[in-house]
Design a protein around this motif. Sequence first.
Motif, PDB file in Angstrom:
ATOM      1  N   GLY A 104       0.813  -1.341  -0.037  1.00 46.14           N
ATOM      2  CA  GLY A 104       0.181  -0.027  -0.084  1.00 46.14           C
ATOM      3  C   GLY A 104       0.767   1.146   0.083  1.00 46.14           C
ATOM      4  O   GLY A 104       0.420   2.379  -0.216  1.00 46.14           O
ATOM      5  N   ILE A 105       2.177   1.147   0.185  1.00 47.40           N
ATOM      6  CA  ILE A 105       3.235   2.392   0.049  1.00 47.40           C
ATOM      7  C   ILE A 105       3.807   2.446  -1.119  1.00 47.40           C
ATOM      8  O   ILE A 105       4.180   1.200  -1.677  1.00 47.40           O
ATOM      9  CB  ILE A 105       4.100   2.347   1.334  1.00 47.40           C
ATOM     10  N   PRO A 106       3.587   3.724  -1.774  1.00 51.41           N
ATOM     11  CA  PRO A 106       4.210   3.814  -3.072  1.00 51.41           C
ATOM     12  C   PRO A 106       5.467   3.426  -3.550  1.00 51.41           C
ATOM     13  O   PRO A 106       6.467   3.909  -2.866  1.00 51.41           O
ATOM     14  CB  PRO A 106       4.046   5.029  -3.656  1.00 51.41           C
ATOM     15  N   LEU A 107       5.914   2.127  -4.100  1.00 49.98           N
ATOM     16  CA  LEU A 107       7.157   1.638  -4.522  1.00 49.98           C
ATOM     17  C   LEU A 107       7.079   0.740  -5.937  1.00 49.98           C
ATOM     18  O   LEU A 107       6.151   0.003  -6.309  1.00 49.98           O
ATOM     19  CB  LEU A 107       7.784   0.731  -3.321  1.00 49.98           C
ATOM     20  N   SER A 108       7.948   0.989  -6.831  1.00 50.48           N
ATOM     21  CA  SER A 108       8.283  -0.030  -7.954  1.00 50.48           C
ATOM     22  C   SER A 108       9.550  -0.093  -8.339  1.00 50.48           C
ATOM     23  O   SER A 108      10.556   0.559  -7.569  1.00 50.48           O
ATOM     24  CB  SER A 108       7.608   0.921  -9.042  1.00 50.48           C
ATOM     25  N   ALA A 109       9.900  -0.995  -9.210  1.00 50.27           N
ATOM     26  CA  ALA A 109      11.068  -1.585  -9.437  1.00 50.27           C
ATOM     27  C   ALA A 109      11.238  -2.063 -10.646  1.00 50.27           C
ATOM     28  O   ALA A 109      10.309  -2.392 -11.440  1.00 50.27           O
ATOM     29  CB  ALA A 109      11.686  -2.549  -8.622  1.00 50.27           C
ATOM     30  N   VAL A 110      12.452  -1.848 -11.262  1.00 47.11           N
ATOM     31  CA  VAL A 110      12.676  -2.589 -12.620  1.00 47.11           C
ATOM     32  C   VAL A 110      14.030  -3.475 -12.242  1.00 47.11           C
ATOM     33  O   VAL A 110      15.211  -2.901 -11.423  1.00 47.11           O
ATOM     34  CB  VAL A 110      13.492  -1.540 -13.715  1.00 47.11           C
ATOM     35  N   THR A 111      14.000  -4.710 -12.662  1.00 51.65           N
ATOM     36  CA  THR A 111      15.211  -5.603 -12.150  1.00 51.65           C
ATOM     37  C   THR A 111      15.457  -6.273 -13.417  1.00 51.65           C
ATOM     38  O   THR A 111      14.715  -6.837 -14.090  1.00 51.65           O
ATOM     39  CB  THR A 111      14.552  -6.502 -10.971  1.00 51.65           C
ATOM     40  N   GLY A 112      16.770  -6.498 -13.702  1.00 53.64           N
ATOM     41  CA  GLY A 112      17.323  -7.335 -14.744  1.00 53.64           C
ATOM     42  C   GLY A 112      18.631  -7.530 -14.847  1.00 53.64           C
ATOM     43  O   GLY A 112      19.429  -7.369 -13.833  1.00 53.64           O
ATOM     44  N   ARG A 113      19.131  -8.085 -16.021  1.00 51.80           N
ATOM     45  CA  ARG A 113      20.422  -8.348 -16.298  1.00 51.80           C
ATOM     46  C   ARG A 113      21.353  -7.135 -15.912  1.00 51.80           C
ATOM     47  O   ARG A 113      20.838  -6.100 -16.450  1.00 51.80           O
ATOM     48  CB  ARG A 113      20.673  -8.632 -17.808  1.00 51.80           C
ATOM     49  N   ALA A 114      22.455  -7.366 -15.310  1.00 51.29           N
ATOM     50  CA  ALA A 114      23.280  -6.419 -14.783  1.00 51.29           C
ATOM     51  C   ALA A 114      23.692  -5.304 -15.926  1.00 51.29           C
ATOM     52  O   ALA A 114      23.882  -4.144 -15.698  1.00 51.29           O
ATOM     53  CB  ALA A 114      24.260  -6.975 -13.878  1.00 51.29           C
ATOM     54  N   ASP A 115      24.416  -6.011 -16.747  1.00 49.62           N
ATOM     55  CA  ASP A 115      24.801  -5.327 -17.918  1.00 49.62           C
ATOM     56  C   ASP A 115      24.047  -4.378 -18.769  1.00 49.62           C
ATOM     57  O   ASP A 115      24.197  -3.082 -18.764  1.00 49.62           O
ATOM     58  CB  ASP A 115      25.549  -6.291 -19.042  1.00 49.62           C
ATOM     59  N   ILE A 116      22.631  -4.746 -18.685  1.00 47.73           N
ATOM     60  CA  ILE A 116      21.535  -3.946 -19.323  1.00 47.73           C
ATOM     61  C   ILE A 116      21.340  -2.710 -18.425  1.00 47.73           C
ATOM     62  O   ILE A 116      21.190  -1.471 -18.614  1.00 47.73           O
ATOM     63  CB  ILE A 116      20.160  -4.672 -19.573  1.00 47.73           C
ATOM     64  N   MET A 117      21.159  -3.116 -16.975  1.00 47.81           N
ATOM     65  CA  MET A 117      20.695  -2.051 -16.010  1.00 47.81           C
ATOM     66  C   MET A 117      21.687  -1.137 -15.760  1.00 47.81           C
ATOM     67  O   MET A 117      21.304  -0.007 -15.181  1.00 47.81           O
ATOM     68  CB  MET A 117      20.418  -3.097 -14.842  1.00 47.81           C
ATOM     69  N   ASP A 118      23.094  -1.288 -16.108  1.00 50.31           N
ATOM     70  CA  ASP A 118      24.009  -0.455 -15.910  1.00 50.31           C
ATOM     71  C   ASP A 118      24.238   0.678 -17.055  1.00 50.31           C
ATOM     72  O   ASP A 118      25.352   1.360 -17.089  1.00 50.31           O
ATOM     73  CB  ASP A 118      25.417  -1.136 -15.456  1.00 50.31           C
ATOM     74  N   ALA A 119      23.094   0.310 -18.109  1.00 53.64           N
ATOM     75  CA  ALA A 119      23.560   1.005 -19.364  1.00 53.64           C
ATOM     76  C   ALA A 119      23.705   2.568 -19.395  1.00 53.64           C
ATOM     77  O   ALA A 119      24.143   3.396 -19.980  1.00 53.64           O
ATOM     78  CB  ALA A 119      22.542   0.659 -20.404  1.00 53.64           C
ATOM     79  N   ILE A 120      22.612   3.101 -18.325  1.00 56.39           N
ATOM     80  CA  ILE A 120      22.505   4.662 -17.997  1.00 56.39           C
ATOM     81  C   ILE A 120      23.474   5.164 -17.140  1.00 56.39           C
ATOM     82  O   ILE A 120      23.842   4.386 -16.094  1.00 56.39           O
ATOM     83  CB  ILE A 120      21.072   4.981 -17.538  1.00 56.39           C
ATOM     84  N   PRO A 121      24.285   6.321 -17.347  1.00 54.56           N
ATOM     85  CA  PRO A 121      25.053   6.627 -16.625  1.00 54.56           C
ATOM     86  C   PRO A 121      24.301   7.045 -15.203  1.00 54.56           C
ATOM     87  O   PRO A 121      23.475   7.383 -14.948  1.00 54.56           O
ATOM     88  CB  PRO A 121      25.688   8.078 -16.974  1.00 54.56           C
ATOM     89  N   ALA A 122      25.331   7.141 -14.181  1.00 52.94           N
ATOM     90  CA  ALA A 122      24.873   7.525 -12.885  1.00 52.94           C
ATOM     91  C   ALA A 122      24.157   9.047 -12.690  1.00 52.94           C
ATOM     92  O   ALA A 122      24.801   9.846 -13.418  1.00 52.94           O
ATOM     93  CB  ALA A 122      26.192   7.620 -11.760  1.00 52.94           C
ATOM     94  N   GLY A 123      23.180   8.977 -12.140  1.00 52.72           N
ATOM     95  CA  GLY A 123      22.264   9.885 -12.006  1.00 52.72           C
ATOM     96  C   GLY A 123      21.150  10.086 -13.044  1.00 52.72           C
ATOM     97  O   GLY A 123      20.301  10.879 -13.012  1.00 52.72           O
ATOM     98  N   GLY A 124      21.298   9.156 -13.971  1.00 50.65           N
ATOM     99  CA  GLY A 124      20.346   9.364 -15.060  1.00 50.65           C
ATOM    100  C   GLY A 124      18.949   8.734 -14.503  1.00 50.65           C
ATOM    101  O   GLY A 124      17.925   8.831 -15.108  1.00 50.65           O
ATOM    102  N   LEU A 125      18.795   7.810 -13.458  1.00 49.64           N
ATOM    103  CA  LEU A 125      17.619   7.494 -13.148  1.00 49.64           C
ATOM    104  C   LEU A 125      17.441   7.722 -11.507  1.00 49.64           C
ATOM    105  O   LEU A 125      18.342   8.139 -10.928  1.00 49.64           O
ATOM    106  CB  LEU A 125      17.385   5.933 -12.949  1.00 49.64           C
ATOM    107  N   SER A 126      16.294   7.741 -10.979  1.00 45.00           N
ATOM    108  CA  SER A 126      15.885   8.039  -9.539  1.00 45.00           C
ATOM    109  C   SER A 126      14.732   8.952  -9.876  1.00 45.00           C
ATOM    110  O   SER A 126      14.602   9.615 -10.790  1.00 45.00           O
ATOM    111  CB  SER A 126      17.161   8.052  -8.709  1.00 45.00           C
TER     112      SER A 126
END
Length: 438
Positions: free
Chosen positions: A289-311
């Motif tokens: 009931g508390i808002p939360l979501s996630a993307v989980t996946g292959r580590a190499d794909i998940m690291d494709a965006i530079p630091a600061g690009g998500l959140s």
Amino acid sequence: MSNSYPNRVTTAVPGPRSQSAHAARQQHVSASVGSYMPIYIERADGSILTDLDGNEFIDFGCGIGVTSLGHANEAAVGAMREQLEAFTHTLFTVTPYELYTEVARLLGEITPGDFAKKSVLSTTGAEAIENAVKIARSFTRRNGIAVVEHGYHGRTNLTLGMNYKAQPYSTGVGPRAGEIYRVPNSYPFRDGEQDGSVIARKAIKTLEKISGADNLACLVIEPIQGEGGIVVPAPGYLETLQAWCADNGIVVIADEIQTGLGRTGKLFASEHFGFVPDLVVTAKAIGAGIPLSAVTGRADIMDAIPAGGLSGTYSGNPVACAAAIEVLSQLTAPGAMDRTTEIGERLRAGLAQLQEKYPVIGDVRGHGALFGIELVDADGEPNAPAFATVSQAALANGLLVMAGGSDGHVLRLLPQVNISDELIDEALSILDTAFSAL
């Protein structure tokens, strides 16, 4: 099937206090925020909602799959309370905390696929879908997004274009985002095809023609469609699409926002099909009931965006993370999925009896605590008026059900994944009474 059940509703629906609350709402709340049922809830516990007038309703909606482990789940509330007393917010990207990392670790353990994984947390399902697409585009250096008919992915600008249905989500608020390509979904009741690979090959042929494989960053798909009417694809559909995507460097994104986290009797609906996506999107049930979501996946794909690009400011809020850790603990406890599978068997048996009794029920489908009842007219066409009658009659007798289907003609049932047999049987009896109102 008996039509005897407790008298949970003692006033007209909506009752006088709900009517008063609704009048105030119409004055102060934008009309663009719709309400499926004009009953105003005062408290909730387990599988029961209680409105301002004291009427009780068995909740077969779960806030569209959010309160899967029951309203006011004692352990989850306890975890939230403990975290509230410690700290409520710092923002993980400013001063991090271990809770975020623990949620990511747990998601990496339970999502499909035996490969190294990472996660990024966000707030809503639509935000997570947008994040997944961003990640796929960054990884592949491509733009195209493939989606399927009857799909639903959110109300943000990008997801409006990914949805199948325009009304009410995107009508009059265009233009919609481009580079989105829509292809047929496997829908056995409507397409008559029990070999899903046949429909998948048609979808692939269409994508190759209207986009080209080398233009596609990702395929975004619900393993079982929720808003679209609990559409369960035929065997071979998801697997064939996955193989083609793998051969062509296309990232496969499973939208498990409604179907994941134990809803179908497995931790993820993908598991029913041997479907192993590159990225999995979760939300709804994860935060109790508390808002939360996630993307989980292959580590190499998940690291494709530079630091600061998500959140974002509230991404991975510590109170939500504390709730999620407890939710994931309960869902992975021994026997948890066995119970949800039992719920599915009980629902399927009861709904099959109703289908034999009422010709308006064209199809019953689903798994675990996720079922759809497709209503049809004499010609087998979608019957939205029947849904309106049945859902209102059910509410008047103490059962809340959701709408589904691109034509608003599917009764969508999302009870708690730990609901009691007694409440299932009561709900089935109420549905029997509701169908007799047609």
